[in-house]
Design a protein around this motif. Structure first.
Motif, PDB file in Angstrom:
ATOM      1  N   ARG A  66      28.519  12.048  -4.123  1.00 47.44           N
ATOM      2  CA  ARG A  66      27.313  12.434  -3.408  1.00 47.44           C
ATOM      3  C   ARG A  66      27.454  13.896  -2.999  1.00 47.44           C
ATOM      4  O   ARG A  66      28.498  14.317  -2.544  1.00 47.44           O
ATOM      5  CB  ARG A  66      27.138  11.607  -2.137  1.00 47.44           C
ATOM      6  N   GLY A  67      26.409  14.648  -3.141  1.00 45.50           N
ATOM      7  CA  GLY A  67      26.475  16.060  -2.783  1.00 45.50           C
ATOM      8  C   GLY A  67      26.239  16.265  -1.304  1.00 45.50           C
ATOM      9  O   GLY A  67      25.389  17.048  -0.908  1.00 45.50           O
ATOM     10  N   MET A  68      26.974  15.524  -0.491  1.00 42.83           N
ATOM     11  CA  MET A  68      26.781  15.687   0.952  1.00 42.83           C
ATOM     12  C   MET A  68      28.118  15.866   1.650  1.00 42.83           C
ATOM     13  O   MET A  68      29.156  15.549   1.108  1.00 42.83           O
ATOM     14  CB  MET A  68      26.034  14.493   1.530  1.00 42.83           C
ATOM     15  N   LYS A  69      28.066  16.403   2.853  1.00 45.03           N
ATOM     16  CA  LYS A  69      29.314  16.675   3.552  1.00 45.03           C
ATOM     17  C   LYS A  69      29.760  15.456   4.357  1.00 45.03           C
ATOM     18  O   LYS A  69      28.977  14.533   4.599  1.00 45.03           O
ATOM     19  CB  LYS A  69      29.163  17.900   4.449  1.00 45.03           C
ATOM     20  N   LEU A  70      31.017  15.519   4.762  1.00 40.98           N
ATOM     21  CA  LEU A  70      31.571  14.440   5.576  1.00 40.98           C
ATOM     22  C   LEU A  70      31.129  14.606   7.029  1.00 40.98           C
ATOM     23  O   LEU A  70      31.013  15.721   7.533  1.00 40.98           O
ATOM     24  CB  LEU A  70      33.095  14.459   5.483  1.00 40.98           C
ATOM     25  N   GLU A  71      30.909  13.477   7.683  1.00 39.39           N
ATOM     26  CA  GLU A  71      30.521  13.503   9.105  1.00 39.39           C
ATOM     27  C   GLU A  71      31.741  13.719  10.002  1.00 39.39           C
ATOM     28  O   GLU A  71      31.641  14.305  11.071  1.00 39.39           O
ATOM     29  CB  GLU A  71      29.868  12.173   9.490  1.00 39.39           C
ATOM     30  N   ALA A  72      32.873  13.191   9.568  1.00 42.96           N
ATOM     31  CA  ALA A  72      34.108  13.297  10.356  1.00 42.96           C
ATOM     32  C   ALA A  72      35.283  12.932   9.460  1.00 42.96           C
ATOM     33  O   ALA A  72      35.103  12.289   8.425  1.00 42.96           O
ATOM     34  CB  ALA A  72      34.065  12.366  11.569  1.00 42.96           C
ATOM     35  N   VAL A  73      36.473  13.363   9.869  1.00 41.06           N
ATOM     36  CA  VAL A  73      37.688  13.043   9.113  1.00 41.06           C
ATOM     37  C   VAL A  73      38.731  12.456  10.061  1.00 41.06           C
ATOM     38  O   VAL A  73      38.951  12.984  11.153  1.00 41.06           O
ATOM     39  CB  VAL A  73      38.285  14.301   8.437  1.00 41.06           C
ATOM     40  N   GLY A  74      39.357  11.379   9.623  1.00 43.79           N
ATOM     41  CA  GLY A  74      40.474  10.799  10.366  1.00 43.79           C
ATOM     42  C   GLY A  74      41.761  11.029   9.602  1.00 43.79           C
ATOM     43  O   GLY A  74      41.808  10.840   8.393  1.00 43.79           O
ATOM     44  N   VAL A  75      42.798  11.449  10.314  1.00 44.31           N
ATOM     45  CA  VAL A  75      44.094  11.692   9.685  1.00 44.31           C
ATOM     46  C   VAL A  75      45.133  10.767  10.317  1.00 44.31           C
ATOM     47  O   VAL A  75      45.221  10.675  11.547  1.00 44.31           O
ATOM     48  CB  VAL A  75      44.544  13.158   9.872  1.00 44.31           C
ATOM     49  N   ALA A  76      45.886  10.069   9.474  1.00 44.07           N
ATOM     50  CA  ALA A  76      47.022   9.274   9.947  1.00 44.07           C
ATOM     51  C   ALA A  76      48.291   9.982   9.514  1.00 44.07           C
ATOM     52  O   ALA A  76      48.418  10.374   8.357  1.00 44.07           O
ATOM     53  CB  ALA A  76      46.973   7.872   9.351  1.00 44.07           C
ATOM     54  N   ALA A  77      49.214  10.170  10.451  1.00 42.63           N
ATOM     55  CA  ALA A  77      50.451  10.897  10.147  1.00 42.63           C
ATOM     56  C   ALA A  77      51.652  10.140  10.700  1.00 42.63           C
ATOM     57  O   ALA A  77      51.542   9.449  11.711  1.00 42.63           O
ATOM     58  CB  ALA A  77      50.396  12.301  10.747  1.00 42.63           C
ATOM     59  N   PRO A  78      52.809  10.274  10.034  1.00 44.90           N
ATOM     60  CA  PRO A  78      54.003   9.572  10.514  1.00 44.90           C
ATOM     61  C   PRO A  78      54.591  10.258  11.741  1.00 44.90           C
ATOM     62  O   PRO A  78      54.311  11.427  11.993  1.00 44.90           O
ATOM     63  CB  PRO A  78      54.965   9.672   9.330  1.00 44.90           C
ATOM     64  N   GLY A  79      55.389   9.516  12.462  1.00 46.89           N
ATOM     65  CA  GLY A  79      56.115  10.087  13.592  1.00 46.89           C
ATOM     66  C   GLY A  79      55.238  10.251  14.810  1.00 46.89           C
ATOM     67  O   GLY A  79      54.050   9.941  14.785  1.00 46.89           O
ATOM     68  N   PRO A  80      55.821  10.754  15.894  1.00 40.99           N
ATOM     69  CA  PRO A  80      55.049  10.900  17.127  1.00 40.99           C
ATOM     70  C   PRO A  80      53.983  11.986  17.010  1.00 40.99           C
ATOM     71  O   PRO A  80      54.221  13.043  16.421  1.00 40.99           O
ATOM     72  CB  PRO A  80      56.101  11.286  18.170  1.00 40.99           C
ATOM     73  N   ILE A  81      52.814  11.699  17.545  1.00 41.86           N
ATOM     74  CA  ILE A  81      51.734  12.679  17.575  1.00 41.86           C
ATOM     75  C   ILE A  81      51.268  12.838  19.019  1.00 41.86           C
ATOM     76  O   ILE A  81      51.507  11.969  19.853  1.00 41.86           O
ATOM     77  CB  ILE A  81      50.537  12.240  16.705  1.00 41.86           C
TER      78      ILE A  81
END
Ligand SMILES: [Zn+2]
Length: 334
Positions: A66-81
């Motif tokens: 789809r030629g549309m932008k993302l509304e939001a992004v979620g990132v999962a990362a290892p270790g303490p954040i």
């Protein structure tokens, strides 16, 4: 939540691992429309890895078509954040990752709001919203792989603790003077029931010559929990005993979880849980024998249903909250 409430946009998710990056593009209901998997190339350092994360997400978005932008992004990362700051404090398998402001950098590069969560917490949220814990209100998630991680959803909300360190179920101490754990202590659940622990017990068995089928299957390769499982399936008594022992330790850890949190669901994920009943049966027997009756009789203990996507899907569903919240704020303003 219904679709109208949050619009019909797309949400991006990036699950950052030590060896691979998994990106998903999903709609507001968690339906997957684009996927990309590529090696992390962690040795190239945070800047290069962050660029790869965005390239991966972009590829998933192209697949979504789809030629549309993302509304939001979620990132999962290892270790303490640091959830409030949106930074990866440190990541054991990612060289150079120390206080990296992931939310700020990803939001800049992608051009939409972003959210960062620890991978086990994200997986807990994924299983809670879309997986084996759907319909739950109090869910504990455990991932059993090289280590043992955990995430808590209490009263329908992700519980992070005072400074984001909650849910470390792998470090429940079970055996005084037990094997050394990655955290430095001895006898933690992780040191007794993780893939690493199973492999260590297997090496001990191989050294005594007590596991002929396991020895044949392993050959000259380093023995893994997977090999132990296969040897056990083929009737290797020593391998069966190792799996049974790990399962019983797991069950004692689960007993602590049941007694402390009184969850309605415990969801078990991670590569080692692919051995299924072989670990689950002794674990459940321990819970049955040891846990307090009221809590024990209420809990459902099940295998995760989202496979290696639980972290990314959870990150996406957490990012969805950003969009829903923004919609609500706008409505209040008008
Ligand atoms: Zn530990």
């Amino acid at each position: 939540m219904d679709v109208d409430e949050a619009g019909t946009g797309l949400i991006g998710a990036i699950d950052l691992g030590g060896t691979k990056i998994l990106s998903l593009v999903v709609d507001m209901l968690g339906e997957v429309h684009g996927v990309d998997v590529r090696p992390t190339e962690a040795h190239r350092g945070p800047d290069a890895v962050l660029r790869r994360m965005v390239e991966s997400l972009t590829a998933a978005l192209v697949e979504a078509g789809r030629g549309m932008k993302l509304e939001a992004v979620g990132v999962a990362a290892p270790g303490p954040i640091d959830f409030e700051q949106g930074t990866v404090v440190e990541a054991p398998n990612l060289p150079g990752w120390s206080n990296v402001p992931v939310v700020e950098l990803i939001a800049d590069m992608v051009g939409c709001p972003a959210i960062l969560e620890n991978d086990a917490n994200a997986a807990a949220w994924g299983e809670f919203t879309l997986g084996a814990g759907r319909g739950s209100r109090h869910l504990v998630y455990l991932t059993v792989s090289t280590g043992i991680g955990g995430g808590l959803v209490l009263d329908g909300r992700l519980y992070r603790g005072a400074n984001g360190a909650a849910g470390e179920i792998g470090h429940i101490p079970l055996v005084e003077d037990g094997p050394r754990c990655g955290c430095g202590a001895r006898g933690c659940l992780e040191a007794l029931a993780s893939g690493t622990a199973i492999a260590r017990r297997a090496r001990e068995a191989l050294a005594t010559g007590a596991a002929p089928i396991l020895a044949r299957l392993a050959g000259d390769e380093p023995v893994t929990a997977r090999t132990v499982y296969e040897a056990a399936v083929q009737g290797d008594a020593a391998a069966q005993a190792i799996m049974d022992e790990a399962g019983r330790h797991l069950g004692r850890g689960l007993t602590a979880v049941v007694n402390v949190f009184n969850p309605d669901h415990i969801v078990l994920g991670g590569g080692v849980m692919k051995s299924g009943e072989m670990l689950l049966r002794p674990a459940l027997a321990e819970v049955q024998a040891r846990a307090l009756r009221l809590a024990r009789d209420h809990v459902q203990i099940a295998l995760a249903s989202l496979g290696d996507r639980s972290g990314a899907l959870g990150a996406a569903m957490l990012a969805r909250e950003l969009v829903v919240r923004a919609v609500h704020v706008t409505e209040e303003e008008t």
